[in-house]
Scaffold this motif. Structure first.
Motif, mmCIF file in Angstrom:
data_model
loop_
_atom_site.group_PDB
_atom_site.id
_atom_site.type_symbol
_atom_site.label_atom_id
_atom_site.label_comp_id
_atom_site.label_asym_id
_atom_site.label_seq_id
_atom_site.Cartn_x
_atom_site.Cartn_y
_atom_site.Cartn_z
ATOM 1 N N ASP A 8 0.812 -1.218 0.000
ATOM 2 C CA ASP A 8 0.000 0.000 0.000
ATOM 3 C C ASP A 8 0.845 1.268 0.000
ATOM 4 O OD1 ASP A 8 -2.200 -1.622 0.058
ATOM 5 O OD2 ASP A 8 -2.590 -1.385 2.201
ATOM 6 N N ASP A 9 2.136 1.153 0.301
ATOM 7 C CA ASP A 9 3.008 2.334 0.364
ATOM 8 C C ASP A 9 3.928 2.459 -0.847
ATOM 9 O OD1 ASP A 9 1.906 2.762 2.843
ATOM 10 O OD2 ASP A 9 3.586 1.930 3.972
ATOM 11 N N ASP A 11 3.677 2.742 -4.290
ATOM 12 C CA ASP A 11 3.513 3.783 -5.310
ATOM 13 C C ASP A 11 3.888 5.152 -4.752
ATOM 14 O OD1 ASP A 11 2.702 1.922 -7.125
ATOM 15 O OD2 ASP A 11 0.547 2.317 -6.907
ATOM 16 N N ARG A 12 3.466 5.407 -3.527
ATOM 17 C CA ARG A 12 3.765 6.707 -2.919
ATOM 18 C C ARG A 12 5.274 6.884 -2.721
ATOM 19 N NH1 ARG A 12 4.652 7.946 2.236
ATOM 20 N NH2 ARG A 12 3.844 5.931 2.963
ATOM 21 N N ILE A 13 5.944 5.855 -2.199
ATOM 22 C CA ILE A 13 7.383 5.956 -1.958
ATOM 23 C C ILE A 13 8.154 6.046 -3.268
ATOM 24 C CG2 ILE A 13 9.384 4.755 -1.009
ATOM 25 C CD1 ILE A 13 7.505 6.054 1.023
ATOM 26 N N GLY A 15 7.100 7.405 -5.947
ATOM 27 C CA GLY A 15 6.917 8.772 -6.422
ATOM 28 C C GLY A 15 7.794 9.763 -5.674
ATOM 29 N N VAL A 16 7.916 9.566 -4.359
ATOM 30 C CA VAL A 16 8.772 10.442 -3.546
ATOM 31 C C VAL A 16 10.222 10.340 -3.994
ATOM 32 C CG1 VAL A 16 9.730 10.803 -1.234
ATOM 33 C CG2 VAL A 16 7.269 10.450 -1.525
ATOM 34 N N THR A 30 9.621 11.403 4.991
ATOM 35 C CA THR A 30 8.510 10.526 4.618
ATOM 36 C C THR A 30 8.438 9.369 5.601
ATOM 37 O OG1 THR A 30 7.483 9.330 2.778
ATOM 38 C CG2 THR A 30 9.841 9.011 3.096
ATOM 39 N N PHE A 32 7.068 5.106 5.910
ATOM 40 C CA PHE A 32 6.581 3.943 5.186
ATOM 41 C C PHE A 32 6.769 2.702 6.044
ATOM 42 C CE2 PHE A 32 10.987 4.669 4.032
ATOM 43 C CZ PHE A 32 11.569 3.419 4.144
#
Length: 275
Positions: A8-9, A11-13, A15-16, A30, A32
């Motif tokens: 669940d983390d 895609d966000r990571i 992108g970061v 950030t 995660f």
């Protein structure tokens, strides 16, 4: 590293990190979840990532930080305790109280499922599911007992018998959960805890909570959730006492009314004597 991050983390990571590689920004904080192997629990990492691609000694992104899993779980439990305390204070109906508590535990605490069970004085010494919230399929048709039998050695039955909170660090491996082994397949439940509900000196049932992470429910988190269960038991007792008082007062008013009617009709009320 991305393969070790919680799905669940990811895609966000990703992108970061991509933004940091492109220099917009060059670094940032950030958080995660990550684990080294599927058999291990997820750890929450609070970190700072910085682009050091031009540094000949690094040539990449440096991620530095620390494990804040315990702090995150404590904050979650404390938030849940606070919200549930407000529910107990304002509750006037037992059914509404138990259902609201279960819902708040799951939604505020991010647990998988929470349920309240009451003891039944039948031949199987059953525990009846009164209210639940979350993954209800896991509880559908479940058999739990508070007796010393096959279905009574789990955390719920043990908590009721002993009057002491119980924890299973890994449901799928614990012998105490063998009776429900097939039920755990296909569900996220990995760790569970149960707290006795003691009202008027009698254990009337238990509050049980399930988490996704193996090894969840540390000592400090259990202490907060135990206070939550104590508040729930207090709320149940207060509502029951108020109901009993209301019934007694209604009976007294009815007796007074009948006595008044009897006196008004020219007859005296009959007083039974035991002497």
């Amino acid at each position: 590293m991305i393969s070790l991050v919680h799905p669940d983390d990811r895609d966000r990571i990703a992108g970061v990190l991509a933004g940091i590689v492109n220099g917009s920004p060059e670094g940032g904080f950030t958080q995660f979840r990550i684990r080294a192997a599927s058999s291990q629990p997820w750890h929450v990492i609070d970190c700072y990532a910085h682009n050091l691609s031009d540094d000949p000694d690094v040539r990449g992104i440096m991620v530095s930080g620390g494990d804040v899993s315990e702090q995150v779980r404590l904050a979650r439990a404390l938030r849940t305790l606070s919200q549930c305390s407000d529910i107990v204070v304002h509750a006037n109906d037992e059914s509404t109280l138990t259902s609201s508590i279960c819902r708040t535990i799951v939604e505020s605490g991010d647990y998988v499922v929470a349920w309240v069970g009451y003891v039944e004085h039948d031949s199987a010494q059953s525990v009846r599911v009164v209210d639940s919230y979350g993954n209800d399929e896991f509880l559908e048709g479940i058999t739990v007992s508070w007796g010393d039998n096959t279905f009574g050695h789990g955390p719920t039955g043990s908590a009721i018998r002993s009057g002491v909170p119980q924890v299973l660090k890994d449901i799928r491996r614990s012998k105490r959960a063998a009776a429900w082994r097939d039920r755990t397949e296909g569900h996220e439940v990995r760790t569970s805890c149960s707290f006795p509900l003691i009202v008027g000196g009698e254990t009337i049932g238990a509050l049980s909570i399930y988490a996704r992470e193996v090894g969840a429910f540390g000592a400090a988190e259990l202490e907060l959730l135990s206070k939550l269960a104590g508040n729930l038991a207090y709320g149940i007792g207060r509502i029951r006492d108020a109901k009993s008082l209301a019934i007694s007062e209604a009976r007294l008013r009815e007796a007074e009314r009948l006595a008044h009617v009897g006196t008004g009709s020219g007859t005296s009320p009959v007083i039974a004597s035991t002497s």
